[in-house]
Design a protein around this motif. Structure first.
Motif, short mmCIF file in Angstrom:
data_model
loop_
_atom_site.label_atom_id
_atom_site.label_comp_id
_atom_site.label_asym_id
_atom_site.label_seq_id
_atom_site.Cartn_x
_atom_site.Cartn_y
_atom_site.Cartn_z
N TYR A 58 0.81 -1.22 0.00
CA TYR A 58 0.00 0.00 0.00
C TYR A 58 0.85 1.27 0.00
O TYR A 58 0.42 2.31 -0.50
CB TYR A 58 -0.96 -0.01 1.18
N ARG A 76 -7.36 3.14 1.53
CA ARG A 76 -5.92 2.96 1.31
C ARG A 76 -5.52 3.26 -0.13
O ARG A 76 -4.35 3.57 -0.40
CB ARG A 76 -5.51 1.53 1.66
N THR A 77 -6.45 3.13 -1.04
CA THR A 77 -6.13 3.33 -2.47
C THR A 77 -6.66 4.66 -3.00
O THR A 77 -6.68 4.89 -4.20
CB THR A 77 -6.71 2.19 -3.31
#
Length: 394
Positions: A58, A76-77
């Motif tokens: 990540y 997280r993205t």
């Protein structure tokens, strides 16, 4: 068109059978229509190298220069999605910013399938085990409750103790709390657990409470997570989802978006397909011995076109008497149960074998594939081939 192999990030953990099946479907699409260069999240919290790899994954996503993203971790993205990378969000409770295509489980239909399955077995008392503070659990309970209440049967929902209390008092307290709840329920009872992982707690609590499964308590989970279901004692019945098919569909959708095509499909649904019956539900909540005998015969003869007169003869009662008993105990007719049992068996063959349509038709003693297809479509709304394409793995 791409001049090189597209890079696709899968921010999907692999700790559950549901997610592993999604990944299978995505990778199957990539093999057939790719190739893709896939960068994948590794969920391996048991080992230090796994945890470190996941952290690095990540932290360095932006270095990959990806062409597409399928994520179950939208927070997280988020940096990637803000850059405009084609994205599909594959989690129900996502609060991701933006109008992204989404993959969603039809949780209400999952709950409805469980309730209908138990009603067909003659249950009058129902219970739901899960924590409805989670949206997915709440929706499964809603579907379960909708069907039970329409049938005017009793329903109880588990009220878990606060998480803080469980942390303080330990796992033993949690299981004993469930055991006390199970003991308070009127038997025989049909229990739906929100998932297979949650169902394991019910099995352990039932053992502590001295409640027999499936004789006193019939239990069903969700996901058909085979390592969980087969290692439970007794083995756990579960609802199978078309997760692999859904994975294939979202990969197809992402491919079209990456190629610049306009798409109007914003939600891909994961649907419940069938209940995989194992020991935990392998019983009927019916006391009438004539009905039990008749149902055993219907199940044993599911390959063949059984007549209702044959069923009555096997039960050694008049057809009129047996019809009345079926209505009183199962709220259905003998013919309804013959059709339901036979259709469920056909679905099993279509989904879990690679037998051709012709072979399935011959195996079930139909006069030909045309009569087989008409029979199946009249009872499901799909032709056998349509059903296999929509839900099957082969």
């Amino acid at each position: 068109m791409f001049t090189q192999i597209p890079k696709v990030i899968l921010a999907i953990e692999d700790s559950s059978s549901y997610c592993r099946d999604l990944i299978k479907g995505i990778s199957r699409y990539a093999r057939v229509h790719g190739p893709w260069s896939i960068y994948r999240d590794i969920h391996d919290s048991s080992y230090l190298h796994g945890r470190n790899y996941r952290k690095e994954f990540y932290e360095h996503l932006q270095d990959i220069e990806a062409d597409g993203l399928i994520t179950r971790s939208p927070k997280r993205t988020m940096k990637l999605t803000r850059k405009g990378i084609p994205t599909i969000v594959a989690i129900t409770e996502s609060k991701a910013v933006g109008d992204f295509p989404k993959l969603q489980i039809n949780h209400i239909a999952v709950g409805e399938m469980a309730a209908k399955y138990f009603l067909e077995k003659g249950y009058k008392n129902f219970a739901f085990y899960g924590d409805t503070k989670y949206l997915w659990t709440k929706m499964r309970y809603k579907g379960f409750r909708n069907i039970v209440e329409k049938s005017r049967c009793s329903l109880t929902c588990y009220d878990p103790p606060p998480a803080k209390t469980i942390m303080q008092k330990g796992f033993g307290y949690k299981i004993n709390h469930i055991a006390d709840w199970l003991s308070s329920l009127e038997k025989p009872i049909a229990v739906m657990a929100s998932s297979d992982a949650w169902a394991v707690n019910v099995i352990e609590a039932a053992r502590i409470a001295g409640i027999n499964i499936p004789e006193q308590l019939s239990l069903i989970g969700v996901d058909n997570d085979v390592p969980i279901c087969d290692t439970c004692f007794p083995q756990l019945s579960s609802i199978h989802l078309n997760s692999e098919q859904a994975g294939f569909k979202i990969a197809e959708l992402l491919d079209r978006i990456m190629k610049g095509e306009k798409t109007y499909e914003h939600i891909v649904k994961v649907e419940p397909v069938q209940v995989i019956t194992r020991v935990s539900t392998d019983t009927l909540a019916v006391e009438d011995e004539d009905v039990v005998t008749a149902m055993r015969y219907i199940r044993a003869m599911k390959r063949e076109p059984v007549q209702i007169t044959e069923v009555a003869e096997e039960a050694a009662v008049s057809l009129r008497t047996l019809q009345k008993k079926f209505k009183e105990n199962l709220n259905s007719t003998i013919l309804d149960e013959i059709k339901r049992t036979r259709i469920n068996y056909i679905k099993e063959l279509l989904l879990n074998t690679d037998m051709s349509i012709t072979k399935v038709s011959d195996f079930l003693y139909f006069s030909g594939t045309n009569s087989f297809s008409r029979y199946f479509k009249a009872n499901t709304g799909y032709s056998p081939l349509e059903y296999r394409k929509k839900y099957g793995r082969y």
